[in-house]
Structure formats: structure tokens, C-alpha cells
Design a protein around this motif. Structure first.
Motif, PDB file in Angstrom:
ATOM      1  N   ARG A   1      -9.514  44.191  46.880  1.00  0.00           N
ATOM      2  CA  ARG A   1     -10.893  43.798  47.185  1.00  0.00           C
ATOM      3  C   ARG A   1     -10.849  42.835  48.365  1.00  0.00           C
ATOM      4  NH1 ARG A   1     -13.122  41.707  41.599  1.00  0.00           N
ATOM      5  NH2 ARG A   1     -12.505  39.899  42.781  1.00  0.00           N
ATOM      6  N   THR A   2     -11.565  43.160  49.439  1.00  0.00           N
ATOM      7  CA  THR A   2     -11.570  42.319  50.642  1.00  0.00           C
ATOM      8  C   THR A   2     -12.997  42.107  51.135  1.00  0.00           C
ATOM      9  OG1 THR A   2     -11.347  44.211  52.135  1.00  0.00           O
ATOM     10  CG2 THR A   2      -9.305  43.165  51.412  1.00  0.00           C
ATOM     11  N   ILE A   3     -13.144  41.059  51.916  1.00  0.00           N
ATOM     12  CA  ILE A   3     -14.380  40.826  52.658  1.00  0.00           C
ATOM     13  C   ILE A   3     -13.991  40.663  54.126  1.00  0.00           C
ATOM     14  CG2 ILE A   3     -15.626  39.743  50.753  1.00  0.00           C
ATOM     15  CD1 ILE A   3     -14.991  37.023  52.049  1.00  0.00           C
ATOM     16  N   THR A   4     -14.923  40.877  55.027  1.00  0.00           N
ATOM     17  CA  THR A   4     -14.664  40.693  56.451  1.00  0.00           C
ATOM     18  C   THR A   4     -15.251  39.362  56.879  1.00  0.00           C
ATOM     19  OG1 THR A   4     -14.782  43.074  56.774  1.00  0.00           O
ATOM     20  CG2 THR A   4     -14.953  41.701  58.732  1.00  0.00           C
ATOM     21  N   ALA A   5     -14.417  38.537  57.511  1.00  0.00           N
ATOM     22  CA  ALA A   5     -14.859  37.235  58.009  1.00  0.00           C
ATOM     23  C   ALA A   5     -14.913  37.299  59.531  1.00  0.00           C
ATOM     24  CB  ALA A   5     -13.897  36.144  57.565  1.00  0.00           C
ATOM     25  N   HIS A   6     -16.023  36.851  60.113  1.00  0.00           N
ATOM     26  CA  HIS A   6     -16.216  36.861  61.560  1.00  0.00           C
ATOM     27  C   HIS A   6     -16.165  35.434  62.111  1.00  0.00           C
ATOM     28  CE1 HIS A   6     -17.336  41.061  61.544  1.00  0.00           C
ATOM     29  NE2 HIS A   6     -18.181  40.804  60.555  1.00  0.00           N
ATOM     30  N   CYS A   7     -15.695  35.298  63.338  1.00  0.00           N
ATOM     31  CA  CYS A   7     -15.652  34.001  64.015  1.00  0.00           C
ATOM     32  C   CYS A   7     -17.085  33.521  64.269  1.00  0.00           C
ATOM     33  CB  CYS A   7     -14.892  34.147  65.336  1.00  0.00           C
ATOM     34  SG  CYS A   7     -14.908  32.670  66.356  1.00  0.00           S
TER      35      CYS A   7
END
Length: 64
Positions: free
Chosen positions: A35-41
Motif C-alpha cells: 500500500r503506497t501513497i504518492t507524495a509531491h514536493c
């Protein structure tokens, strides 16, 4: 006639161009995938670049 070229995009200093990252939440789903989430700068909003510095007019460059 002077040629105007767009300034090259600068790499974001906060993320060094790696604007998005997949972060694991730990554990796996029913299919066995992590299970992952995407993190943006936050600085570049996930683009990896920031706007170029303001350029001087061609006349100011010639005057140097």
C-alpha cells in the motif's frame, strides 16, 4: 535581429528534480501489493522545476 531563447528550466532546490515519491504505508493489500501513497514536493508542486530567474534585456547584456 536578436534571437530570444527561452531560459532553461531550473531544477527545484527542495527536491533536486525528484518531485514525486511513492511512500509505503506498511502492510499489503489483499492482492499482495504494497500500500503506497504518492507524495509531491510542495515547492515545485510536483513538476521538478522552478521558474527561471528573470533575464536581463539584451541591451543590458551588451552594455556590460
Amino acid at each position: 535581429m536578436p534571437q530570444h531563447r527561452p531560459a532553461p528550466a531550473r531544477v527545484c532546490p527542495s527536491c533536486d528534480g525528484f518531485a514525486s515519491a511513492a511512500v509505503t504505508l506498511g502492510g499489503r493489500d489483499r492482492g499482495g501489493q504494497r500500500r503506497t501513497i504518492t507524495a509531491h514536493c510542495h515547492t515545485c508542486q510536483g513538476t521538478g522545476t522552478i521558474p527561471p530567474l528573470r533575464q536581463l534585456p539584451d541591451a543590458a547584456v551588451i552594455a556590460r
